[in-house]
Scaffold this motif. Structure first.
Motif, PDB file in Angstrom:
ATOM      1  N   TYR A  25      31.270  43.299  28.832  1.00 35.38           N
ATOM      2  CA  TYR A  25      30.735  41.786  28.933  1.00 35.38           C
ATOM      3  C   TYR A  25      29.581  41.312  27.791  1.00 35.38           C
ATOM      4  O   TYR A  25      28.901  42.500  27.311  1.00 35.38           O
ATOM      5  N   ILE A  26      29.383  40.261  27.573  1.00 35.13           N
ATOM      6  CA  ILE A  26      28.530  39.869  26.533  1.00 35.13           C
ATOM      7  C   ILE A  26      27.426  38.991  27.272  1.00 35.13           C
ATOM      8  O   ILE A  26      27.972  37.831  27.583  1.00 35.13           O
ATOM      9  N   PHE A  27      26.198  39.202  27.370  1.00 33.27           N
ATOM     10  CA  PHE A  27      25.388  38.110  27.890  1.00 33.27           C
ATOM     11  C   PHE A  27      24.852  37.518  26.769  1.00 33.27           C
ATOM     12  O   PHE A  27      24.027  37.760  25.823  1.00 33.27           O
ATOM     13  N   LYS A  28      25.579  36.418  26.385  1.00 30.37           N
ATOM     14  CA  LYS A  28      25.250  35.591  24.981  1.00 30.37           C
ATOM     15  C   LYS A  28      23.834  35.424  24.809  1.00 30.37           C
ATOM     16  O   LYS A  28      23.357  35.383  23.663  1.00 30.37           O
ATOM     17  N   GLY A  29      23.236  34.818  25.849  1.00 22.32           N
ATOM     18  CA  GLY A  29      21.932  34.360  25.672  1.00 22.32           C
ATOM     19  C   GLY A  29      20.941  35.363  25.333  1.00 22.32           C
ATOM     20  O   GLY A  29      19.782  34.884  24.830  1.00 22.32           O
ATOM     21  N   GLY A  30      20.998  36.539  25.711  1.00 20.80           N
ATOM     22  CA  GLY A  30      20.345  37.697  25.313  1.00 20.80           C
ATOM     23  C   GLY A  30      18.821  37.426  25.714  1.00 20.80           C
ATOM     24  O   GLY A  30      18.265  36.799  26.828  1.00 20.80           O
ATOM     25  N   VAL A  31      18.050  38.032  25.037  1.00 18.16           N
ATOM     26  CA  VAL A  31      16.520  38.101  25.347  1.00 18.16           C
ATOM     27  C   VAL A  31      15.992  36.546  25.507  1.00 18.16           C
ATOM     28  O   VAL A  31      15.181  36.474  26.438  1.00 18.16           O
ATOM     29  N   ALA A  32      16.324  35.782  24.497  1.00 15.34           N
ATOM     30  CA  ALA A  32      15.769  34.551  24.700  1.00 15.34           C
ATOM     31  C   ALA A  32      16.024  33.697  26.048  1.00 15.34           C
ATOM     32  O   ALA A  32      15.132  33.258  26.513  1.00 15.34           O
ATOM     33  N   GLU A  33      17.302  33.697  26.567  1.00 15.97           N
ATOM     34  CA  GLU A  33      17.683  33.248  27.798  1.00 15.97           C
ATOM     35  C   GLU A  33      17.036  33.873  28.799  1.00 15.97           C
ATOM     36  O   GLU A  33      16.413  33.276  29.886  1.00 15.97           O
ATOM     37  N   TRP A  34      16.712  35.277  28.875  1.00 15.27           N
ATOM     38  CA  TRP A  34      16.457  36.164  29.878  1.00 15.27           C
ATOM     39  C   TRP A  34      14.891  35.622  30.110  1.00 15.27           C
ATOM     40  O   TRP A  34      14.329  35.443  30.837  1.00 15.27           O
ATOM     41  N   CYS A  35      14.205  35.543  28.997  1.00 17.30           N
ATOM     42  CA  CYS A  35      12.695  34.973  28.838  1.00 17.30           C
ATOM     43  C   CYS A  35      12.370  33.686  29.592  1.00 17.30           C
ATOM     44  O   CYS A  35      11.497  33.348  30.438  1.00 17.30           O
ATOM     45  N   GLU A  36      13.463  32.921  29.142  1.00 12.60           N
ATOM     46  CA  GLU A  36      13.353  31.484  29.430  1.00 12.60           C
ATOM     47  C   GLU A  36      13.568  31.242  31.120  1.00 12.60           C
ATOM     48  O   GLU A  36      12.797  30.517  31.671  1.00 12.60           O
ATOM     49  N   LYS A  37      14.669  32.042  31.707  1.00 11.06           N
ATOM     50  CA  LYS A  37      15.156  32.066  32.813  1.00 11.06           C
ATOM     51  C   LYS A  37      14.044  32.474  33.929  1.00 11.06           C
ATOM     52  O   LYS A  37      13.664  32.323  35.065  1.00 11.06           O
ATOM     53  N   THR A  38      13.209  33.706  33.251  1.00 11.99           N
ATOM     54  CA  THR A  38      12.393  34.576  34.129  1.00 11.99           C
ATOM     55  C   THR A  38      10.938  34.091  33.860  1.00 11.99           C
ATOM     56  O   THR A  38      10.140  34.735  34.592  1.00 11.99           O
ATOM     57  N   GLY A  39      10.685  33.378  33.149  1.00 10.02           N
ATOM     58  CA  GLY A  39       9.250  32.853  32.746  1.00 10.02           C
ATOM     59  C   GLY A  39       8.659  34.258  31.999  1.00 10.02           C
ATOM     60  O   GLY A  39       7.252  34.173  32.030  1.00 10.02           O
ATOM     61  N   THR A  40       9.259  35.134  31.231  1.00 16.15           N
ATOM     62  CA  THR A  40       8.393  36.078  30.752  1.00 16.15           C
ATOM     63  C   THR A  40       7.906  35.858  29.263  1.00 16.15           C
ATOM     64  O   THR A  40       8.710  35.054  28.483  1.00 16.15           O
ATOM     65  N   VAL A  41       6.998  36.208  28.926  1.00 11.01           N
ATOM     66  CA  VAL A  41       6.225  35.888  27.665  1.00 11.01           C
ATOM     67  C   VAL A  41       6.190  37.259  26.951  1.00 11.01           C
ATOM     68  O   VAL A  41       5.323  38.090  27.406  1.00 11.01           O
ATOM     69  N   ILE A  42       6.647  37.478  26.001  1.00 10.87           N
ATOM     70  CA  ILE A  42       6.623  38.411  25.059  1.00 10.87           C
ATOM     71  C   ILE A  42       5.450  38.496  24.376  1.00 10.87           C
ATOM     72  O   ILE A  42       5.001  37.385  23.469  1.00 10.87           O
ATOM     73  N   ASN A  43       4.240  39.515  24.557  1.00 12.56           N
ATOM     74  CA  ASN A  43       3.167  39.373  23.905  1.00 12.56           C
ATOM     75  C   ASN A  43       3.219  39.867  22.287  1.00 12.56           C
ATOM     76  O   ASN A  43       3.221  40.980  21.979  1.00 12.56           O
ATOM     77  N   GLU A  44       3.533  38.865  21.592  1.00  9.47           N
ATOM     78  CA  GLU A  44       3.716  39.291  20.055  1.00  9.47           C
ATOM     79  C   GLU A  44       2.637  39.139  19.315  1.00  9.47           C
ATOM     80  O   GLU A  44       1.875  38.143  19.318  1.00  9.47           O
TER      81      GLU A  44
END
Length: 226
Positions: free
Chosen positions: A99-118
């Motif tokens: 399987y391929i989760f095409k949205g990847g990290v970008a979609e995961w962060c959007e859907k979960t409200g995760t903010v990557i501390n860059e």
């Protein structure tokens, strides 16, 4: 190297949504981050293992034994080619439930409200900063496209040299040092990894190499930075 008994039936990876990923994570599965080590190290999905696409051949032994375990590959975003590449490689090994989760990290962060501390990196360029370089200081920099050659041949920014990600990892000592370098790719993932990789080598001073943290895609022959 893993070996399975192949059948004549042809398998294709299935594109799945965020909701399907969440559901599959409740049962037996293997979640694989196909990005480079530095990107994985800064953030990855819960429970994911790291098999960078460029190192798939060396690290495929980390995949589960047997060909029936559902394996979900993901990378940075919908424009990233790393997880599709790795998914196809897994199929050639005999794995079936790919399987391929095409949205990847970008979609995961959007859907979960995760903010990557860059952290604020001197070499990280957003779209505005990059365009300032590209439009006004093009002659003062080297612009390097780190996509694979077939992607580069389909479309690239004017004046960009093609030095694929894997090539740079081996030949980084030969990179030019007389002018600053800006790396870019189709998703921002490979260029980001090259940047952090070069930081570990300490061969280049800060301010001598940069990466575009956006995707560079081509539609009808025209470049879009998103």
């Amino acid at each position: 190297m893993k070996w399975f008994k192949f059948s004549r039936e042809k398998y294709e990876p299935k594109i799945i949504s965020y909701e399907e990923v969440i559901e599959m994570m409740k049962g037996k599965h293997c979640l694989v981050d196909s990005r480079g080590r530095s990107s994985y190290g800064r953030f990855h999905l819960p429970g994911a293992i790291n098999i960078p696409d460029e190192e798939f051949g060396e690290l495929c032994h980390l995949l589960p034994e047997g060909s029936d375990t559902p394996i979900i590959f993901y990378c940075k975003n919908i424009h990233c080619v790393l997880s599709p590449n790795s998914a196809r490689k897994a199929i050639t090994l005999g794995y079936k439930n790919i399987y391929i989760f095409k949205g990847g990290v970008a979609e995961w962060c959007e859907k979960t409200g995760t903010v990557i501390n860059e952290e604020k990196e001197l070499g990280r360029l957003d779209k505005k900063s990059f365009l300032d370089f590209y439009k006004n200081k093009k002659d003062q920099i080297y612009l390097i496209d780190v996509n694979d050659k077939f992607i580069y041949d389909r479309g690239h920014l004017k004046g960009a040299l093609n030095l694929p990600y894997g090539y740079i990892l081996v030949n980084y000592r030969n990179l030019p040092k007389d002018k600053p370098i800006i790396f870019y790719c189709s998703s921002g993932s490979r260029s980001e990894d090259i940047y952090y990789f070069l930081k570990t080598t300490e061969l280049f001073e800060e301010g001598r190499f940069y990466y575009l943290s956006c995707s560079v895609i081509f539609e009808d022959g025209k470049a879009k930075i998103v």
